[in-house]
Enzyme design. Structure first.
Site, PDB file in Angstrom:
ATOM      1  N   CYS A  78     -25.998  19.839  31.773  1.00 22.45           N
ATOM      2  CA  CYS A  78     -25.257  20.891  31.614  1.00 22.45           C
ATOM      3  C   CYS A  78     -26.071  22.144  31.354  1.00 22.45           C
ATOM      4  O   CYS A  78     -27.261  22.037  30.695  1.00 22.45           O
ATOM      5  CB  CYS A  78     -24.402  20.892  30.055  1.00 22.45           C
ATOM      6  SG  CYS A  78     -23.632  22.337  29.634  1.00 22.45           S
ATOM      7  N   CYS A  84     -25.972  25.539  23.482  1.00 21.54           N
ATOM      8  CA  CYS A  84     -24.561  25.089  22.993  1.00 21.54           C
ATOM      9  C   CYS A  84     -24.932  24.213  21.934  1.00 21.54           C
ATOM     10  O   CYS A  84     -25.783  23.247  21.875  1.00 21.54           O
ATOM     11  CB  CYS A  84     -23.957  24.850  24.007  1.00 21.54           C
ATOM     12  SG  CYS A  84     -22.382  24.177  23.427  1.00 21.54           S
ATOM     13  N   CYS A  87     -22.834  18.470  22.597  1.00 18.75           N
ATOM     14  CA  CYS A  87     -23.581  17.481  23.740  1.00 18.75           C
ATOM     15  C   CYS A  87     -24.823  17.600  23.382  1.00 18.75           C
ATOM     16  O   CYS A  87     -25.634  17.778  24.412  1.00 18.75           O
ATOM     17  CB  CYS A  87     -23.093  17.763  25.058  1.00 18.75           C
ATOM     18  SG  CYS A  87     -21.451  17.930  25.329  1.00 18.75           S
ATOM     19  N   CYS A 179     -18.053  23.730  31.008  1.00 20.06           N
ATOM     20  CA  CYS A 179     -18.066  22.802  29.921  1.00 20.06           C
ATOM     21  C   CYS A 179     -17.829  21.566  30.481  1.00 20.06           C
ATOM     22  O   CYS A 179     -16.745  21.495  31.087  1.00 20.06           O
ATOM     23  CB  CYS A 179     -17.133  23.361  28.848  1.00 20.06           C
ATOM     24  SG  CYS A 179     -17.180  22.317  27.545  1.00 20.06           S
ATOM     25  N   GLN A 302      -6.335  12.547  17.776  1.00 17.98           N
ATOM     26  CA  GLN A 302      -7.666  12.261  18.156  1.00 17.98           C
ATOM     27  C   GLN A 302      -8.015  12.986  19.564  1.00 17.98           C
ATOM     28  O   GLN A 302      -7.244  13.092  20.483  1.00 17.98           O
ATOM     29  CB  GLN A 302      -7.821  10.889  18.463  1.00 17.98           C
ATOM     30  CG  GLN A 302      -7.759   9.968  17.206  1.00 17.98           C
ATOM     31  CD  GLN A 302      -9.248  10.084  16.555  1.00 17.98           C
ATOM     32  OE1 GLN A 302      -9.994  10.657  16.768  1.00 17.98           O
ATOM     33  NE2 GLN A 302      -9.120   9.233  15.355  1.00 17.98           N
ATOM     34  N   TYR A 331      -3.479   9.040   4.813  1.00 15.14           N
ATOM     35  CA  TYR A 331      -3.892  10.249   5.819  1.00 15.14           C
ATOM     36  C   TYR A 331      -3.389   9.997   7.431  1.00 15.14           C
ATOM     37  O   TYR A 331      -4.166  10.118   8.309  1.00 15.14           O
ATOM     38  CB  TYR A 331      -5.515  10.161   5.838  1.00 15.14           C
ATOM     39  CG  TYR A 331      -6.149  10.253   4.414  1.00 15.14           C
ATOM     40  CD1 TYR A 331      -6.381  11.228   3.675  1.00 15.14           C
ATOM     41  CD2 TYR A 331      -6.465   9.105   3.975  1.00 15.14           C
ATOM     42  CE1 TYR A 331      -6.850  11.282   2.365  1.00 15.14           C
ATOM     43  CE2 TYR A 331      -7.118   8.773   2.644  1.00 15.14           C
ATOM     44  CZ  TYR A 331      -7.283   9.849   1.883  1.00 15.14           C
ATOM     45  OH  TYR A 331      -7.766  10.030   0.796  1.00 15.14           O
ATOM     46  N   GLU A 352       0.522  11.991   4.130  1.00 16.51           N
ATOM     47  CA  GLU A 352      -0.422  12.997   4.771  1.00 16.51           C
ATOM     48  C   GLU A 352      -0.257  14.521   4.095  1.00 16.51           C
ATOM     49  O   GLU A 352       0.704  14.578   3.608  1.00 16.51           O
ATOM     50  CB  GLU A 352      -0.084  13.177   6.152  1.00 16.51           C
ATOM     51  CG  GLU A 352      -0.545  14.493   6.865  1.00 16.51           C
ATOM     52  CD  GLU A 352      -2.210  14.418   6.899  1.00 16.51           C
ATOM     53  OE1 GLU A 352      -2.674  15.431   6.642  1.00 16.51           O
ATOM     54  OE2 GLU A 352      -2.754  13.479   7.128  1.00 16.51           O
ATOM     55  N   ASP A 401      -7.489   6.396   7.069  1.00  9.65           N
ATOM     56  CA  ASP A 401      -8.152   7.108   7.994  1.00  9.65           C
ATOM     57  C   ASP A 401      -8.471   8.518   7.615  1.00  9.65           C
ATOM     58  O   ASP A 401      -7.725   9.656   7.790  1.00  9.65           O
ATOM     59  CB  ASP A 401      -7.840   7.192   9.479  1.00  9.65           C
ATOM     60  CG  ASP A 401      -8.500   7.829  10.704  1.00  9.65           C
ATOM     61  OD1 ASP A 401      -9.701   8.225  10.089  1.00  9.65           O
ATOM     62  OD2 ASP A 401      -7.773   8.081  11.601  1.00  9.65           O
ATOM     63  N   CYS A 428     -14.897   8.719  10.341  1.00 10.32           N
ATOM     64  CA  CYS A 428     -15.641   9.419  11.194  1.00 10.32           C
ATOM     65  C   CYS A 428     -16.936   9.653  10.609  1.00 10.32           C
ATOM     66  O   CYS A 428     -17.764  10.482  11.102  1.00 10.32           O
ATOM     67  CB  CYS A 428     -14.881  10.728  11.849  1.00 10.32           C
ATOM     68  SG  CYS A 428     -14.364  11.700  10.256  1.00 10.32           S
TER      69      CYS A 428
END
Length: 472
Positions: A78, A84, A87, A179, A302, A331, A352, A401, A428
């Protein structure tokens, strides 16, 4: 022992070998007793570095000279790499990225939860590592980030930008040309919107003074080929809004959901804003495993659709469902996991915090003819009480989650009280997951661990853990 070379107030550390990757994605080196975190360094590099911040036991640095490039290096793809904030690992081969993600999860679980990770399963890489995102949000700004080349041509400078925030600079936006995160028509849409705004003399938002016509551009795509575009305006005449929306409708007939927002708050969140549909539906459809999911502008879903399917298959496999279970999905978001596993269980109860997400979950269940799900909106620690469990039944399996911050201590305490036979914990953030697992170890054993790469070319990684109740 290496010697420091100082030029004025600049400290250079010569010939450092990069030996590892830190959790935040920086290379790690050691100089005497000092641990040095080096931006854009790859294990195997030999570099001179310039110190940019120094504490008692560690320092942060940037590469001054790359003497020997690691075998794990590759050419960044990129043009915006290095400025940026996305990535950040594209200069590292993808197989190497997966190796270091696996190590980071392993280290977090060992260090913070004292968990034996010898049975940890290999990380699942993403089949697509470019154009894998289904949602991007761009920012308009009248203060474009300037590189060295830009500064050399200051007389003809265009200061308006449509792109991403530069890391640590809330008021500076990098003008994005191409992008690699989201497939077409994303790049064409963004560039056409920017060009239209410049032609029409529309003002780009001033992030410090809170003035200007154009604020944000949100693009969502789906595996079904549908496209959602949401333009966020600030201080603008309705005629100008109408003209831009009509332009987008004409130029991009493939857009199935065209919407706009007038946001004059001092923050960019849209969850408290009215969304006006200009053309098409106010949502798009995503499909997964034969199920349809409604995705609105405010919906949780997601961002890597293909890999989300793999993540949910692993979650379902870990749960070991036989068809007769009561499952609590904590969640639950828009009920994606709940609806995904509903066909294999007796009942799913989803909880939630965000009410609009629960409305999406109910809609998605009805859309797919699913009748064995119940959804509740509210703070997890307030809803998941003894009374709630008495009313709905003790779960056989809990799927959780949570957001990056992990679970509230009261929720962990409730899980320990419930004593479900199995907990499948999707996270995550391996560090906060490890913190929660350390508490759950009081009554649970970790029996399976499987990292999943949802975000190629970044340091971020999902992790799925199966816990089973101790056998007396």
């Amino acid at each position: 022992m290496s010697r420091n070379r100082k030029a004025g107030t600049v400290t250079i550390l010569p010939n450092l070998s990069i030996i590892d990757i830190a959790e935040e994605g920086k290379g790690v080196a050691k100089s005497d007793e000092l641990v040095v975190f080096v931006e854009k360094a790859v294990p195997g590099d030999v570099v001179d570095v310039r110190i940019v911040k120094k504490k008692k036991n560690f320092a942060e640095a940037v590469i001054e000279t790359l003497h020997t490039g690691s075998d794990l290096r590759t050419d960044p793809f990129c043009q915006h790499f290095g400025t940026c904030g996305g990535c950040k690992w594209q200069h590292m081969q993808y197989d190497a990225q997966l190796t270091f993600k696996q190590k980071s999860v392993e280290a977090a679980l060992q260090r913070l939860a004292k968990i034996d990770t010898s049975a940890m399963e290999p990380i699942l890489g993403s089949a697509e590592n470019k154009y894998y995102r289904n949602k991007l949000e761009y920012t308009f700004s009248n203060k474009r980030w300037l590189n060295q080349q830009d500064m050399g041509d200051s007389e003809n400078l265009e200061m308006n930008a449509l792109g991403f925030h530069v890391p640590l600079r809330f008021d500076k936006i990098l003008d994005i040309q191409h992008c690699y995160l989201q497939a077409e028509p994303s790049n064409t849409l963004r560039n056409q919107v920017r060009n239209y705004a410049l032609r029409k003399g529309l003002t780009f938002y001033d992030l410090r003074n809170h003035e200007g016509n154009l604020r944000n551009l949100i693009i969502r795509t789906s595996s079904t080929g549908e496209v959602m575009v949401v333009v966020v305006f600030a201080y603008i005449e309705q005629e100008q809004v109408d003209e831009m929306m009509a332009y987008l409708q004409t130029e991009f007939p493939e857009v199935t959901s065209l919407q706009y927002i007038i946001n004059q708050k001092k923050n960019d969140t849209i969850f408290d804003q009215e969304i006006i549909t200009w053309s098409g539906r106010d949502y798009i459809f995503e499909e997964m495993n034969g199920l349809k999911f409604k995705i609105g502008a405010k919906s949780f879903y997601q961002t890597n659709s293909l890999q989300a399917h793999e993540l949910y298959k692993i979650t379902k496999e870990f749960a070991g469902l036989t068809g007769d279970e009561l499952v609590y999905d904590l969640y639950t978001g828009a009920g994606t996991i709940a609806n995904f596993v509903a066909g294999s269980v007796k009942q799913v109860v989803g909880i939630e915090y965000v009410p609009t997400a629960i409305e999406d979950a109910k809609f998605n269940a009805e859309l797919n003819g699913i009748e064995n799900t119940l959804f509740y909106a509210g703070d997890m620690k307030d809803i998941l009480t003894g009374t709630f469990i008495a009313e709905h039944g003790k779960p056989d399996v809990v799927i959780t989650d949570p957001p990056r911050a992990g679970m509230h201590a009261d929720v962990v305490a409730r899980l320990l009280e419930m004593e479900a036979e199995k907990i499948v914990y999707v996270s995550c953030n391996a560090a906060t997951q490890a913190r929660d697992l350390a508490l759950l170890k009081e009554k649970y054993d970790v029996v399976r661990i499987k990292p999943v790469d949802m975000f190629p070319h970044t340091q971020h990684v999902e992790n799925v853990v199966l816990l089973k109740l101790h056998v007396d």
